[in-house]
Design an enzyme around this catalytic site. Structure first.
Site, PDB file in Angstrom:
ATOM      1  N   GLY A   1      -4.833   1.703   7.262  1.00 38.88           N
ATOM      2  CA  GLY A   1      -3.378   1.700   7.467  1.00 38.88           C
ATOM      3  C   GLY A   1      -2.849   2.998   8.039  1.00 38.88           C
ATOM      4  O   GLY A   1      -1.723   3.407   7.717  1.00 38.88           O
ATOM      5  N   ALA A   2      -3.637   3.627   8.923  1.00 42.14           N
ATOM      6  CA  ALA A   2      -3.184   4.908   9.500  1.00 42.14           C
ATOM      7  C   ALA A   2      -2.372   4.707  10.777  1.00 42.14           C
ATOM      8  O   ALA A   2      -1.891   5.678  11.348  1.00 42.14           O
ATOM      9  CB  ALA A   2      -4.387   5.809   9.774  1.00 42.14           C
TER      10      ALA A   2
ATOM     11  N   GLY B   1       3.527   4.764   9.627  1.00 45.69           N
ATOM     12  CA  GLY B   1       4.120   5.268   8.378  1.00 45.69           C
ATOM     13  C   GLY B   1       3.337   6.337   7.633  1.00 45.69           C
ATOM     14  O   GLY B   1       2.906   7.353   8.199  1.00 45.69           O
ATOM     15  N   ILE B   2       3.159   6.099   6.351  1.00 43.78           N
ATOM     16  CA  ILE B   2       2.553   7.082   5.441  1.00 43.78           C
ATOM     17  C   ILE B   2       1.111   7.391   5.856  1.00 43.78           C
ATOM     18  O   ILE B   2       0.679   8.552   5.850  1.00 43.78           O
ATOM     19  CB  ILE B   2       2.600   6.529   3.987  1.00 43.78           C
ATOM     20  CG1 ILE B   2       4.051   6.353   3.544  1.00 43.78           C
ATOM     21  CG2 ILE B   2       1.841   7.429   3.035  1.00 43.78           C
ATOM     22  CD1 ILE B   2       4.241   5.439   2.344  1.00 43.78           C
ATOM     23  N   GLY B   3       0.369   6.348   6.236  1.00 41.80           N
ATOM     24  CA  GLY B   3      -1.033   6.541   6.630  1.00 41.80           C
ATOM     25  C   GLY B   3      -1.154   7.418   7.864  1.00 41.80           C
ATOM     26  O   GLY B   3      -2.054   8.263   7.951  1.00 41.80           O
TER      27      GLY B   3
ATOM     28  N   TYR C   1       3.924  -8.650  -4.708  1.00 40.13           N
ATOM     29  CA  TYR C   1       3.681  -7.255  -4.309  1.00 40.13           C
ATOM     30  C   TYR C   1       3.487  -6.383  -5.563  1.00 40.13           C
ATOM     31  O   TYR C   1       2.535  -5.591  -5.639  1.00 40.13           O
ATOM     32  CB  TYR C   1       4.853  -6.758  -3.466  1.00 40.13           C
ATOM     33  CG  TYR C   1       4.711  -5.328  -3.008  1.00 40.13           C
ATOM     34  CD1 TYR C   1       3.766  -4.984  -2.045  1.00 40.13           C
ATOM     35  CD2 TYR C   1       5.523  -4.324  -3.526  1.00 40.13           C
ATOM     36  CE1 TYR C   1       3.634  -3.659  -1.619  1.00 40.13           C
ATOM     37  CE2 TYR C   1       5.396  -3.006  -3.101  1.00 40.13           C
ATOM     38  CZ  TYR C   1       4.457  -2.680  -2.152  1.00 40.13           C
ATOM     39  OH  TYR C   1       4.329  -1.374  -1.731  1.00 40.13           O
TER      40      TYR C   1
ATOM     41  N   SER D   1       2.355   1.803  -5.991  1.00 37.11           N
ATOM     42  CA  SER D   1       3.814   1.890  -5.881  1.00 37.11           C
ATOM     43  C   SER D   1       4.440   1.789  -7.266  1.00 37.11           C
ATOM     44  O   SER D   1       3.862   1.175  -8.177  1.00 37.11           O
ATOM     45  CB  SER D   1       4.316   0.718  -5.024  1.00 37.11           C
ATOM     46  OG  SER D   1       5.726   0.636  -5.094  1.00 37.11           O
TER      47      SER D   1
END
Ligand SMILES: NC(=O)c1ccc[n+]([C@@H]2O[C@H](COP(=O)([O-])OP(=O)(O)OC[C@H]3O[C@@H](n4cnc5c(N)ncnc54)[C@H](OP(=O)(O)O)[C@@H]3O)[C@@H](O)[C@H]2O)c1
Length: 298
Positions: A24-25, A28-30, A177, A152
């Site tokens: 997930g890079a 966003g965060i990744g 989720y 989360s």
């Protein structure tokens, strides 16, 4: 085979590069995590479902940090054969892994089933990462790795709904989720327990409420909630700080298995400390993945 590489710090002084795998890079965060770790000299393997986005990120990392030890590997977490193939490819290329960041994730407005028959929230956030981690375990052990699961605070809405992990009776995007973010906390705790004696450290974390592409596909109430939260959201760079801390800070052994927020150990929901549920999840996961797991259970 890429053996561990060495970079010169000064004449005759060398520092081994850390080999880091991240999912997930491409957003966003990744993305910010990858940039920060590349700037610190990590050799990065970007596991992506969109190769073009992966190559663009690789170029961006080279331009911004000068780090060219960045490699793009195809890995769709919602396709278990793709996850297995990615782990096989890494096992052929690498001698050891020092950091695995299970960061990719998402929330799905409608209930969807992937090609292996699993509900998408379950397979993307949790089950795909379980398979990836387990199939990389020999390399992770050789690298005395840190495994970092991006969870989360939404786990506090989650319950382990073992009688219907697939949400076939009734579906709620937020409940599904929340359950799967709870599972990523259980997963880090189990990894810490099972593999501490092999030199593995495992953590989970909440990154903050972060302005990213997360939740972009939500409609109705979900969209309204995201809009209301929007003014209070932190940047993706700030959202990456706890992951980067867990990947790089020295002496985290005493926190093995813990959940972090704002770079500090944090309290989970009571149900996230329920050991029978955590063990049950591990057993179910192994059974569900038996066709794809390469290594025998511990
Ligand atoms: N944003 C927040 O406020 C927040 C809060 C708590 C936790 N988190 C967690 O933080 C993590 C990162 O999310 P983010 O906020 O940075 O969201 P994001 O901007 O939507 O990024 C999600 C990343 O996951 C990748 N991804 C999604 N499905 C995938 C799949 N099937 N296979 C491979 N990669 C896949 C995406 O790839 P593509 O680029 O190809 O779409 C993207 O790189 C997630 O685990 C999320 O649950 C976020």
């Amino acid at each position: 085979m890429h053996k561990s590489k060495k970079v010169p710090l000064a004449k005759g002084v060398y520092m081994a590069l850390k080999t880091t795998i991240i999912t997930g890079a491409t957003s966003g965060i990744g993305q910010e995590t990858a940039l920060a770790l590349a700037a610190q000299g990590h050799a990065l393997y970007l596991l992506v479902r969109n190769i073009l986005k992966g190559e663009q990120l690789k170029q961006q990392i080279a331009d911004k940090t000068g780090n060219k030890e960045v490699f793009v590997i195809n890995c769709d977490l919602a396709d278990l054969q793709s996850v297995r193939d990615a782990a096989d490819e890494l096992s052929k290329k690498l001698f050891a892994i020092n950091t695995l960041i299970n960061n990719a994730g998402g929330i799905f407005e409608e209930r969807q089933i992937n090609k292996n028959g699993f509900e998408m929230t379950f397979v993307t956030n949790y089950l795909g990462h379980f398979l990836l981690t387990q199939n990389l375990m020999p390399l992770l052990q050789k690298g005395q790795a840190r495994i970092i699961n991006v969870s989360s605070e939404a786990h506090k809405m989650g319950k382990p709904q073992f009688d219907d992990l697939q949400w076939s009776q009734s579906y709620s995007a937020f409940k599904a989720y929340g359950m799967n973010k709870l599972f990523s906390i259980y997963f880090a705790q189990s990894l810490a327990e099972k593999f501490a004696d092999k030199g593995i450290l495992a953590f989970s974390l909440h990154p903050g409420v972060v302005k990213t592409e997360f939740g972009a596909g939500l409609k109705g109430l979900g969209k309204i909630l995201m809009l209301l939260a929007s003014p209070f959201m932190i940047s993706a760079e700030q959202g990456a700080e706890t992951t980067v801390f867990l990947a790089t800070a020295p002496r985290l052994d005493k926190y093995n298995g813990a959940y972090f927020k704002k770079k500090k150990k944090a309290k989970t929901s009571a149900i996230a400390t329920d050991t029978p549920s955590r063990n049950k999840l591990w057993d179910i996961s192994e059974k569900l993945l038996s066709r794809y797991l390469v290594w025998p259970s511990v």
